[in-house]
Design a protein around this motif. Structure first.
Motif, mmCIF file in Angstrom:
data_model
loop_
_atom_site.group_PDB
_atom_site.id
_atom_site.type_symbol
_atom_site.label_atom_id
_atom_site.label_comp_id
_atom_site.label_asym_id
_atom_site.label_seq_id
_atom_site.Cartn_x
_atom_site.Cartn_y
_atom_site.Cartn_z
ATOM 1 N N MET A 13 30.190 -43.645 26.096
ATOM 2 C CA MET A 13 28.895 -43.568 25.414
ATOM 3 C C MET A 13 28.520 -45.220 25.294
ATOM 4 S SD MET A 13 27.560 -41.879 21.831
ATOM 5 C CE MET A 13 27.905 -43.249 21.006
ATOM 6 N N ASN A 14 29.268 -45.818 24.970
ATOM 7 C CA ASN A 14 28.764 -47.371 24.528
ATOM 8 C C ASN A 14 28.744 -47.826 26.094
ATOM 9 O OD1 ASN A 14 29.318 -47.022 21.948
ATOM 10 N ND2 ASN A 14 31.298 -47.781 21.600
ATOM 11 N N ASN A 15 29.432 -47.720 27.030
ATOM 12 C CA ASN A 15 29.453 -48.263 28.036
ATOM 13 C C ASN A 15 28.103 -47.690 28.939
ATOM 14 O OD1 ASN A 15 31.818 -49.585 27.809
ATOM 15 N ND2 ASN A 15 33.153 -48.286 29.286
ATOM 16 N N PHE A 16 27.720 -46.415 28.436
ATOM 17 C CA PHE A 16 26.483 -46.012 29.054
ATOM 18 C C PHE A 16 25.221 -46.648 28.471
ATOM 19 C CE2 PHE A 16 22.951 -42.887 28.808
ATOM 20 C CZ PHE A 16 22.686 -42.807 30.213
ATOM 21 N N ILE A 17 25.202 -46.772 27.079
ATOM 22 C CA ILE A 17 24.013 -47.494 26.498
ATOM 23 C C ILE A 17 24.134 -48.925 26.986
ATOM 24 C CG2 ILE A 17 23.210 -48.240 24.215
ATOM 25 C CD1 ILE A 17 24.634 -45.629 23.136
ATOM 26 N N THR A 18 25.184 -49.451 27.137
ATOM 27 C CA THR A 18 24.931 -51.045 27.504
ATOM 28 C C THR A 18 24.485 -50.949 28.943
ATOM 29 O OG1 THR A 18 26.947 -51.472 26.052
ATOM 30 C CG2 THR A 18 26.548 -52.984 27.829
ATOM 31 N N ASP A 19 24.788 -50.241 29.732
ATOM 32 C CA ASP A 19 24.424 -50.274 31.213
ATOM 33 C C ASP A 19 23.121 -49.873 31.241
ATOM 34 O OD1 ASP A 19 27.167 -51.311 32.146
ATOM 35 O OD2 ASP A 19 27.612 -49.073 32.611
ATOM 36 N N VAL A 31 17.801 -43.193 24.830
ATOM 37 C CA VAL A 31 18.932 -43.326 25.322
ATOM 38 C C VAL A 31 20.028 -42.289 25.008
ATOM 39 C CG1 VAL A 31 20.693 -45.256 26.074
ATOM 40 C CG2 VAL A 31 18.261 -45.916 25.790
ATOM 41 N N LEU A 32 20.192 -42.213 23.836
ATOM 42 C CA LEU A 32 21.206 -41.260 23.210
ATOM 43 C C LEU A 32 20.686 -39.855 23.946
ATOM 44 C CD1 LEU A 32 21.599 -42.489 19.637
ATOM 45 C CD2 LEU A 32 23.500 -42.449 21.571
ATOM 46 N N ASP A 33 19.580 -39.557 23.879
ATOM 47 C CA ASP A 33 19.191 -38.057 24.568
ATOM 48 C C ASP A 33 19.571 -37.982 26.129
ATOM 49 O OD1 ASP A 33 18.048 -37.418 22.157
ATOM 50 O OD2 ASP A 33 15.876 -37.729 22.946
ATOM 51 N N GLU A 34 19.549 -39.145 26.742
ATOM 52 C CA GLU A 34 20.061 -39.157 28.073
ATOM 53 C C GLU A 34 21.453 -39.140 28.158
ATOM 54 O OE1 GLU A 34 17.773 -39.108 30.774
ATOM 55 O OE2 GLU A 34 16.484 -38.419 29.353
ATOM 56 N N TRP A 35 22.301 -39.660 27.329
ATOM 57 C CA TRP A 35 23.492 -39.878 27.081
ATOM 58 C C TRP A 35 23.980 -38.343 26.847
ATOM 59 C CZ3 TRP A 35 28.218 -40.882 28.522
ATOM 60 C CH2 TRP A 35 29.302 -40.334 27.871
ATOM 61 N N GLN A 36 23.378 -37.377 26.196
ATOM 62 C CA GLN A 36 23.687 -36.084 25.689
ATOM 63 C C GLN A 36 23.594 -35.072 26.760
ATOM 64 O OE1 GLN A 36 25.333 -34.997 23.239
ATOM 65 N NE2 GLN A 36 25.274 -37.008 22.140
ATOM 66 N N TRP A 37 22.580 -35.426 27.579
ATOM 67 C CA TRP A 37 22.228 -34.699 28.852
ATOM 68 C C TRP A 37 23.307 -34.887 30.032
ATOM 69 C CZ3 TRP A 37 21.563 -36.377 33.842
ATOM 70 C CH2 TRP A 37 21.006 -35.417 34.871
ATOM 71 N N PRO A 67 31.558 -37.389 36.401
ATOM 72 C CA PRO A 67 31.826 -38.523 35.646
ATOM 73 C C PRO A 67 30.951 -38.775 34.574
ATOM 74 C CG PRO A 67 32.002 -39.242 38.179
ATOM 75 C CD PRO A 67 31.579 -37.726 38.082
ATOM 76 N N ASN A 68 31.052 -39.395 33.536
ATOM 77 C CA ASN A 68 29.808 -39.759 32.235
ATOM 78 C C ASN A 68 29.643 -41.201 32.663
ATOM 79 O OD1 ASN A 68 31.797 -37.320 30.460
ATOM 80 N ND2 ASN A 68 29.630 -36.894 31.418
ATOM 81 N N THR A 69 29.391 -41.740 33.711
ATOM 82 C CA THR A 69 29.139 -43.225 33.919
ATOM 83 C C THR A 69 27.405 -43.285 34.153
ATOM 84 O OG1 THR A 69 29.258 -43.014 36.278
ATOM 85 C CG2 THR A 69 31.275 -43.436 34.918
ATOM 86 N N ARG A 87 22.284 -42.468 36.969
ATOM 87 C CA ARG A 87 21.357 -42.665 38.129
ATOM 88 C C ARG A 87 21.127 -41.893 39.480
ATOM 89 N NH1 ARG A 87 18.009 -46.969 37.161
ATOM 90 N NH2 ARG A 87 17.637 -47.234 39.375
ATOM 91 N N ARG A 88 22.342 -41.589 39.731
ATOM 92 C CA ARG A 88 22.337 -40.843 41.048
ATOM 93 C C ARG A 88 21.882 -39.329 40.727
ATOM 94 N NH1 ARG A 88 24.676 -36.908 43.150
ATOM 95 N NH2 ARG A 88 26.191 -36.294 41.446
ATOM 96 N N MET A 89 22.161 -38.959 39.655
ATOM 97 C CA MET A 89 21.706 -37.464 39.368
ATOM 98 C C MET A 89 20.248 -37.522 39.036
ATOM 99 S SD MET A 89 25.075 -36.206 36.994
ATOM 100 C CE MET A 89 24.441 -34.370 37.186
ATOM 101 N N ARG A 90 19.684 -38.437 38.327
ATOM 102 C CA ARG A 90 18.217 -38.572 38.069
ATOM 103 C C ARG A 90 17.351 -38.996 39.308
ATOM 104 N NH1 ARG A 90 16.914 -35.481 33.857
ATOM 105 N NH2 ARG A 90 17.717 -36.213 31.842
#
Length: 193
Positions: free
Chosen positions: A147-153, A168-174, A181-183, A188-191
């Motif tokens: 989660m922290n890596n996702f937010i930072t990236d 950003v947290l809503d996007e992480w939950q999605w 992978p949760n990266t 970005r690929r999925m969106r």
């Protein structure tokens, strides 16, 4: 559960610890990443890994005296120790700024030394911390802090929209609910970005 299913999911530390205990892996003071590696080995082999967690302190003994020549045996990672280490770094490198992840990677190095039975002192910890703080660019991301890596990236990507932390947290939950992978790269690929 397969390794792929395990890696494709996202589990909180409490869930990882409960799963490890359920299959017979001693949890102790292990980090989430260490437990994930042991669980992967179990899922691959069906055999419970026999390694034991490295304890930072010997039960019933006082903490180490904070001195550069003191051998590390009963380490306590509290504010007092961190202030001592930082003060010691800055005596020879004044103005050296803190670096995100420095405490994680310092403790990772210390645990590796303890696990191998190496003899090292607080001066060695200070030198390693200084090296981490002097590293050009960012330190490697912490392996399991997805989660922290996702937010930072997300925030570091100039192509990302400037949105609130809540968004950003809503996007992480999605992302967390999606298979795979949760990266941030996968997000970005999925969106389709």
């Amino acid at each position: 559960m397969s390794v792929e299913e395990f890696d494709g999911g996202y589990f909180y530390a409490t869930e990882i610890k409960a799963f490890a205990r359920e299959i017979g892996i001693p949890v102790g003071n292990r980090r989430k990443t260490d437990l994930e590696d042991l669980i992967r080995r179990f899922l691959e082999t069906g055999v419970v890994p026999t390694s034991k967690p490295v304890q930072p302190r010997k039960a019933g003994q006082a903490r180490d005296k904070l001195s550069l020549d003191t051998r590390v045996t009963n380490y306590v990672g509290d504010r007092t120790t961190k202030e001592f280490l930082l003060r010691s770094v800055r005596e020879t490198s004044p103005g050296l700024p803190n670096k995100s992840g420095q405490w994680y990677w310092l403790n990772d190095w210390r645990r590796q030394q303890q696990a191998s039975g190496a003899v090292f002192t607080y001066a060695d910890l200070v030198n390693h911390l200084r090296g981490l703080m002097q590293t050009e660019g960012r330190l490697p991301q912490i392996p399991s802090a997805r989660m922290n890596n996702f937010i930072t990236d997300y925030r570091a990507d100039p192509r990302s929209p400037n949105v609130s932390r809540e968004r950003v947290l809503d996007e992480w939950q999605w992302l967390k609910r999606q298979p795979g992978p949760n990266t941030y790269e996968e997000y970005r690929r999925m969106r389709g970005y």
